[in-house]
Design a protein around this motif. Sequence first.
Motif, PDB file in Angstrom:
ATOM      1  N   THR A 162       0.796  -1.235   0.000  1.00 39.54           N
ATOM      2  CA  THR A 162       0.000   0.000   0.000  1.00 39.54           C
ATOM      3  C   THR A 162       0.834   1.294   0.000  1.00 39.54           C
ATOM      4  OG1 THR A 162      -0.171  -0.152   2.410  1.00 39.54           O
ATOM      5  CG2 THR A 162      -2.006  -1.051   1.148  1.00 39.54           C
ATOM      6  N   ILE A 216     -14.870   3.608   2.410  1.00 38.14           N
ATOM      7  CA  ILE A 216     -13.552   2.956   2.449  1.00 38.14           C
ATOM      8  C   ILE A 216     -12.648   3.567   1.373  1.00 38.14           C
ATOM      9  CG2 ILE A 216     -12.390   0.698   2.183  1.00 38.14           C
ATOM     10  CD1 ILE A 216     -14.532   0.414   4.305  1.00 38.14           C
ATOM     11  N   ILE A 255      -5.645   5.629   3.415  1.00 34.71           N
ATOM     12  CA  ILE A 255      -4.321   5.353   3.988  1.00 34.71           C
ATOM     13  C   ILE A 255      -3.354   6.498   3.721  1.00 34.71           C
ATOM     14  CG2 ILE A 255      -3.299   4.173   1.983  1.00 34.71           C
ATOM     15  CD1 ILE A 255      -2.304   2.059   4.077  1.00 34.71           C
TER      16      ILE A 255
END
Length: 217
Positions: A23, A69, A92
Motif C-alpha cells: 500500500t 472505504i 491510507i
Amino acid sequence: MALNRDADASRLAAESLAEDDPTGWFERLYAEAASGVAIVPWDRDQPNPILVEWAERRELDGAGRALVIGCGYGQDAEYIARLGFATTAFDISPTAIGEVRQRFPDSPVTYAVADLLDPPAVWQGAFDLVVEAITVQSMPVSVRDTAIANIRRTVAPGGQLIVISGFRSEGEEVSGPPWPLTPSEIDSFGADGLRAAAIEFDPQTQRWRAEFRRAER
Ligand SMILES: C[S@@+](CC[C@H](N)C(=O)[O-])C[C@H]1O[C@@H](n2cnc3c(N)ncnc32)[C@H](O)[C@@H]1O
C-alpha cells in the motif's frame, strides 16, 4: 503522444510491490500529484455514477452512520453525506486526506487517515451503510481476505454494504494494479453474519455492484 493516466500509478505500484509493501505507493502517488508531477487516475469531479444510481434506486433515506472505504479525494463521501448520513471516510494516504479537507473545507464528513488492513476497533459494527468502491481491487490478492473481513466487520446490525469493483475470472492472472474481484471474492463479502442481497454484474462497464446486509440483532 497519448496520455496514459495509469502510468504514474503503475510505476509507483511496481516499486512498492518490489519492496513487499502493498500500500506504500498510494501515499507516494498522492504526494507526487500534490507536487504536480503525477496523475491520480481515479480523480473525478463527480461521485461514482454506479453508486448514485444504486442509492437513487434504493431511495436511501440517509438515516444513520456511513463509512466510505479508501475515500481518495472524497467525491463519494460528500455524496453520501448529502444524502443525510453521518459520514466517516478514510484513506491510507495522509496527503489525500489533507487534499480532501482543502477541497471540501465546510464538509460535514469526518475524514481520517486509517489503514483498512488495521482499522480502528471502534469502527467494528458501527455503520449502517458501508461503501467500498475499487479499493479492495487496488490491493494485491495476498491481502484480500484481510481487507474483505475488515470491511465486513464495520457493518452494524441491520446495516448494508455496497461493493463496486471490476471483474476478473476465477483463476485469471493479472499483473495489477488493479486486481479486480472474481465471483468467489465478491461472494466472500457474504460471511460472518452478512448475506448477499443483490449481486449485479454489468457486462458493458465490466463492473460488479454487490449489496450485502446484516440482520437486525
Ligand atoms: C483505486 S483508489 C479508489 C478511490 C475511491 N474509492 C474511488 O472510487 O475513486 C483506492 C484508494 O484506496 C486507498 N487505499 C489503498 N489501500 C488502503 C488501505 N489499506 N487502507 C485505506 N485506504 C487504502 C488509496 O489511497 C486510494 O485512495
